[in-house]
Motif scaffolding. Structure first.
Motif, PDB file in Angstrom:
ATOM      1  N   THR A  25       0.826  -1.218   0.000  1.00 47.44           N
ATOM      2  CA  THR A  25       0.000   0.000   0.000  1.00 47.44           C
ATOM      3  C   THR A  25       0.849   1.253   0.000  1.00 47.44           C
ATOM      4  O   THR A  25       0.512   2.258  -0.636  1.00 47.44           O
ATOM      5  N   LEU A  26       1.987   1.229   0.692  1.00 49.57           N
ATOM      6  CA  LEU A  26       2.851   2.403   0.763  1.00 49.57           C
ATOM      7  C   LEU A  26       3.660   2.613  -0.502  1.00 49.57           C
ATOM      8  O   LEU A  26       3.881   3.743  -0.932  1.00 49.57           O
ATOM      9  N   LEU A  27       4.113   1.521  -1.136  1.00 44.47           N
ATOM     10  CA  LEU A  27       5.001   1.652  -2.279  1.00 44.47           C
ATOM     11  C   LEU A  27       4.282   1.882  -3.593  1.00 44.47           C
ATOM     12  O   LEU A  27       4.761   2.608  -4.452  1.00 44.47           O
ATOM     13  N   PRO A  32       5.156   5.654  -8.878  1.00 45.65           N
ATOM     14  CA  PRO A  32       4.892   6.432 -10.086  1.00 45.65           C
ATOM     15  C   PRO A  32       5.160   7.906  -9.901  1.00 45.65           C
ATOM     16  O   PRO A  32       5.488   8.605 -10.851  1.00 45.65           O
ATOM     17  N   ALA A  33       5.052   8.436  -8.690  1.00 50.57           N
ATOM     18  CA  ALA A  33       5.259   9.862  -8.484  1.00 50.57           C
ATOM     19  C   ALA A  33       6.713  10.256  -8.644  1.00 50.57           C
ATOM     20  O   ALA A  33       7.028  11.428  -8.782  1.00 50.57           O
ATOM     21  N   ALA A  34       7.644   9.286  -8.608  1.00 47.26           N
ATOM     22  CA  ALA A  34       9.053   9.614  -8.717  1.00 47.26           C
ATOM     23  C   ALA A  34       9.485   9.859 -10.156  1.00 47.26           C
ATOM     24  O   ALA A  34      10.553  10.381 -10.397  1.00 47.26           O
ATOM     25  N   ALA A  35       8.683   9.469 -11.126  1.00 51.67           N
ATOM     26  CA  ALA A  35       9.047   9.623 -12.534  1.00 51.67           C
ATOM     27  C   ALA A  35       8.264  10.765 -13.151  1.00 51.67           C
ATOM     28  O   ALA A  35       7.107  10.990 -12.839  1.00 51.67           O
ATOM     29  N   ALA A 174      15.020  11.200  -8.378  1.00 46.55           N
ATOM     30  CA  ALA A 174      13.912  10.392  -7.858  1.00 46.55           C
ATOM     31  C   ALA A 174      13.744  10.658  -6.363  1.00 46.55           C
ATOM     32  O   ALA A 174      14.699  10.836  -5.632  1.00 46.55           O
ATOM     33  N   SER A 175      12.508  10.687  -5.898  1.00 44.68           N
ATOM     34  CA  SER A 175      12.226  10.957  -4.484  1.00 44.68           C
ATOM     35  C   SER A 175      12.654   9.771  -3.629  1.00 44.68           C
ATOM     36  O   SER A 175      12.426   8.614  -3.980  1.00 44.68           O
ATOM     37  N   TRP A 179      11.762   4.507  -0.662  1.00 46.13           N
ATOM     38  CA  TRP A 179      12.725   3.665   0.057  1.00 46.13           C
ATOM     39  C   TRP A 179      12.568   3.834   1.570  1.00 46.13           C
ATOM     40  O   TRP A 179      12.773   2.884   2.347  1.00 46.13           O
ATOM     41  N   ILE A 180      12.241   5.058   2.016  1.00 45.03           N
ATOM     42  CA  ILE A 180      12.026   5.270   3.450  1.00 45.03           C
ATOM     43  C   ILE A 180      10.831   4.458   3.934  1.00 45.03           C
ATOM     44  O   ILE A 180      10.861   3.797   4.981  1.00 45.03           O
ATOM     45  N   LEU A 181       9.740   4.519   3.151  1.00 44.39           N
ATOM     46  CA  LEU A 181       8.537   3.762   3.524  1.00 44.39           C
ATOM     47  C   LEU A 181       8.802   2.263   3.514  1.00 44.39           C
ATOM     48  O   LEU A 181       8.301   1.520   4.367  1.00 44.39           O
ATOM     49  N   LEU A 182       9.594   1.795   2.532  1.00 39.32           N
ATOM     50  CA  LEU A 182       9.916   0.369   2.468  1.00 39.32           C
ATOM     51  C   LEU A 182      10.710  -0.059   3.693  1.00 39.32           C
ATOM     52  O   LEU A 182      10.453  -1.111   4.285  1.00 39.32           O
TER      53      LEU A 182
END
Length: 216
Positions: A25-27, A32-35, A174-175, A179-182
């Motif tokens: 759910t987090l990833l 998509p927002a990073a591209a 890329a934001s 990776w923080i959420l992961l």
């Protein structure tokens, strides 16, 4: 002992499934927002050498461009810095067109800025060249007193100016949020597993002590 361990065993798959669902759910929304959209091609292309200045420049992007007034800016200048753009650029889906006017000789520089479909501004630059016209040689006069034929003048065409620079699109970093959420989600899964294993070990120790104590 068996009755107390059974609920914990049944709860383990449920906790693991909940942790994996949290990671997904987090990833999924964050990736998509990073591209961002990018420039696919231009006509004329970067570093092209043309016979004359074209009547327009066409940009093709990877997704639709926001047609907000003033958001799309195209600047086209000749080697002297004079503007060659005529009017405002036209946005049609993923295509942007800029009309040109006048004539040019030498390198032509193009700067562009648009707003991509995700609302993020992107920009870049490139150049192409229009060769300088060769000068027309003046005829050599023939002396009237001599019967010799007239000599032809040798003309050396002027050198073609090299294009200024290769295109350089702004790269968007890329934001780091996905990776923080992961990492947070993985820590939650590891914590849950450690807790279950510890609780299971305590339950076995309690059961062993209970079995070794003689009944009264």
């Amino acid at each position: 002992m068996t009755s107390r361990m059974a609920p914990r065993r049944r709860a383990l798959p449920a906790l693991l499934a909940a942790a994996l669902l949290t990671v997904a759910t987090l990833l999924v929304p964050a990736l998509p927002a990073a591209a961002h959209d990018e420039l696919v091609s231009t006509d004329p292309s970067a570093d092209a050498v043309l016979d004359a200045l074209p009547d327009r420049i066409t940009f093709t992007f990877s997704a639709d461009i926001l047609p907000d007034q003033g958001a799309t800016v195209i600047e086209v200048t000749d080697s002297a810095g004079a503007s060659l753009a005529s009017g405002a650029p036209t946005v049609d889906g993923s295509t942007v067109t800029q009309t040109l006017t006048g004539s040019a000789s030498g390198p032509v520089s193009v700067l562009w800025r648009v707003v991509s479909s995700d609302g993020h501004p992107i920009d870049g630059s490139f150049s192409f060249a229009v060769p300088a016209a060769s000068p027309t040689p003046a005829p050599t006069p023939t002396p009237t007193s001599a019967p010799t034929p007239s000599a032809s003048a040798t003309v050396t065409p002027s050198a073609i100016a090299d294009p200024v620079a290769t295109p350089s699109d702004t790269e968007q970093a890329a934001s780091p949020l996905p990776w923080i959420l992961l990492a947070v989600a993985l820590l939650a899964v590891v914590g849950a597993l450690v807790y279950l294993v510890t609780a299971r070990g305590r339950g076995r120790s309690t059961g062993d002590r209970s079995a070794g104590t003689p009944g009264r």
